[in-house]
Design a protein around this motif. Structure first.
Motif, PDB file in Angstrom:
ATOM      1  N   LYS A 137      -0.141  -2.068 -10.563  1.00  0.00           N
ATOM      2  CA  LYS A 137      -0.323  -2.253  -9.130  1.00  0.00           C
ATOM      3  C   LYS A 137      -1.814  -2.136  -8.849  1.00  0.00           C
ATOM      4  CE  LYS A 137      -0.070   2.522  -7.496  1.00  0.00           C
ATOM      5  NZ  LYS A 137       0.502   3.462  -6.538  1.00  0.00           N
TER       6      LYS A 137
ATOM      7  N   VAL B 187       4.282  -2.487  -3.518  1.00  0.00           N
ATOM      8  CA  VAL B 187       5.013  -1.764  -4.569  1.00  0.00           C
ATOM      9  C   VAL B 187       4.173  -0.576  -5.014  1.00  0.00           C
ATOM     10  CG1 VAL B 187       6.023  -1.869  -6.873  1.00  0.00           C
ATOM     11  CG2 VAL B 187       6.187  -3.849  -5.341  1.00  0.00           C
TER      12      VAL B 187
ATOM     13  N   ALA C 218       5.666   0.065 -12.765  1.00  0.00           N
ATOM     14  CA  ALA C 218       6.687  -0.882 -13.198  1.00  0.00           C
ATOM     15  C   ALA C 218       7.156  -0.557 -14.612  1.00  0.00           C
ATOM     16  CB  ALA C 218       6.140  -2.306 -13.135  1.00  0.00           C
TER      17      ALA C 218
ATOM     18  N   TYR D 150      11.000  -2.406 -10.873  1.00  0.00           N
ATOM     19  CA  TYR D 150      10.269  -1.460 -10.037  1.00  0.00           C
ATOM     20  C   TYR D 150      11.187  -1.055  -8.905  1.00  0.00           C
ATOM     21  CZ  TYR D 150       9.845  -5.919  -7.687  1.00  0.00           C
ATOM     22  OH  TYR D 150      10.148  -7.139  -7.110  1.00  0.00           O
TER      23      TYR D 150
ATOM     24  N   TRP E  57      -0.093  -2.274  -1.863  1.00  0.00           N
ATOM     25  CA  TRP E  57      -0.272  -2.483  -3.295  1.00  0.00           C
ATOM     26  C   TRP E  57       0.330  -3.822  -3.713  1.00  0.00           C
ATOM     27  CZ3 TRP E  57      -3.129   1.498  -5.076  1.00  0.00           C
ATOM     28  CH2 TRP E  57      -3.056   2.709  -4.376  1.00  0.00           C
TER      29      TRP E  57
ATOM     30  N   LEU F  89       1.645  -6.097  -6.980  1.00  0.00           N
ATOM     31  CA  LEU F  89       2.097  -6.029  -8.367  1.00  0.00           C
ATOM     32  C   LEU F  89       1.579  -7.258  -9.117  1.00  0.00           C
ATOM     33  CD1 LEU F  89       3.893  -4.094 -10.044  1.00  0.00           C
ATOM     34  CD2 LEU F  89       5.811  -5.631  -9.552  1.00  0.00           C
TER      35      LEU F  89
ATOM     36  N   ALA G 177       1.553  -4.683 -16.893  1.00  0.00           N
ATOM     37  CA  ALA G 177       1.971  -4.792 -15.503  1.00  0.00           C
ATOM     38  C   ALA G 177       1.359  -3.619 -14.750  1.00  0.00           C
ATOM     39  CB  ALA G 177       3.488  -4.763 -15.386  1.00  0.00           C
TER      40      ALA G 177
END
Length: 339
Positions: free
Chosen positions: A251, A283, A287, A297, A262, A264, A249
């Motif tokens: 950004k 975000v 995360a 997040y 940003w 995700l 995960a």
């Protein structure tokens, strides 16, 4: 204008001001209710970071600002236990905690390695302002990112610096900037290398991080045994490795420009397929995986407040707020939360 009209205009203006003040007061009450909802269901007590079905976070509530909180993983919006420990950034895994905080009595920061009962095991001064914190799944390795200033190549602007500590051998890696780097298979050297956002693999040897050079951002794979780094993909920042080690995960800057915000997303390491997640708001966070199926997040809310949200990791569903007035989420044992 007659005296009667003047008085009428004055009354209208006063009523308008009163209406505006009432609206502002209502907004303030709503914000206070949102901020205080978690406080009413909170209790000061002993927080354990031993592996288990709990979520850890940093409180942003007015009455517990900066303090470590724990909530049940199956009901994260419910009652929280508030510790007396305060941190600027925190993370925990495998029974080890990492707290980045102001050095007591000083204006500088320090990192504190914690055992499962939050007892300090080691304290190290930090040169810079805390930005990210991570612990390997086993709890053996801890990593941190700080903002620093004064690098000559950067024109006085902030740079980032990563440190890694092996809590078993006590080996300290204060920076990655002297490691050997390979970009697209070719050896690479530059004065402006910046690193941030470490995430560890389960073998306590490999890790992923973000590297920036010449205005370009890369996902890099690091090897603690060889002190080497190689690029994996462009435009991947603040990676977070899934519990099964198959996905990241992250950004990414919208359109490659951080000024646009940003997005995700999740990267499949085998196919390199990128799946944008259902969270469309910007975000700016690293995360944390809650389990194999979802990530958490934080998003800011007003001055000094934030909430922890979660979203499915496969691009479906919708975001939901899971911990009000909190940030820096960590699942204390994602393996126990598989569906």
């Amino acid at each position: 204008m007659t005296k009667r009209n003047t008085r009428l205009l004055t009354v209208i203006i006063i009523l308008g001001h009163l209406a505006a003040l009432a609206a502002l007061a209502a907004l303030a009450i709503l914000d206070a209710r949102a901020a205080g909802a978690s406080s009413r269901s909170a209790a000061t007590g002993t927080v354990s970071i031993a592996p288990g079905p709990r979520l850890l976070a940093r409180s942003t509530a007015a009455d517990s600002q900066g303090r470590l909180v724990a909530v049940p993983a199956n009901a994260p919006g419910g009652r929280r236990v508030v510790s007396t420990l305060s941190c600027s950034r925190l993370y925990a895994a495998g029974g080890t905690g990492l707290c980045l905080r102001l050095d007591p009595g000083l204006t500088t920061y320090q990192l504190v390695v914690l055992d499962r009962r939050l007892k300090p095991l080691r304290e190290i001064p930090l040169v810079g302002v805390p930005n990210r914190a991570r612990v390997s799944p086993s709890g053996r390795l801890v990593a941190w990112t700080v903002f620093v200033a004064g690098d000559s190549y950067n024109g006085g602007r902030f740079s980032t610096r990563v440190g890694i500590l092996d809590t078993r051998t006590q080996e300290l890696i204060p920076t990655l900037e002297n490691w050997k780097v390979t970009v697209s298979g070719n050896p690479y050297k530059a004065r402006d290398l910046n690193f941030w956002g470490v995430t560890f693999a389960a073998d306590d040897r490999r890790f992923y991080a973000t590297m920036s050079t010449s205005g370009h951002r890369y996902l890099v794979l690091g090897d603690l045994a060889t002190h080497r780094l190689r690029t994996v993909r462009d435009n991947v920042e603040c990676p977070s490795l899934s519990p099964d080690g198959t996905r990241i995960a992250f950004k990414s800057a919208v359109g490659g420009d951080p000024h646009h915000g940003w997005r995700l997303s999740v990267l499949d390491l085998a196919t390199h397929r990128v799946t944008p997640l259902a969270e469309t708001r910007s975000v700016d966070d690293q995360a944390a995986w809650l389990d194999e199926h979802s990530v958490a997040y934080s998003l800011p809310r007003g001055r000094g407040h934030a909430d922890v949200w979660s979203v499915p990791a496969d691009g479906t569903g919708t975001p939901r707020r899971i911990i009000p007035d909190a940030e820096s989420p960590a699942a204390l044992d994602p393996a126990l939360q598989k569906r």
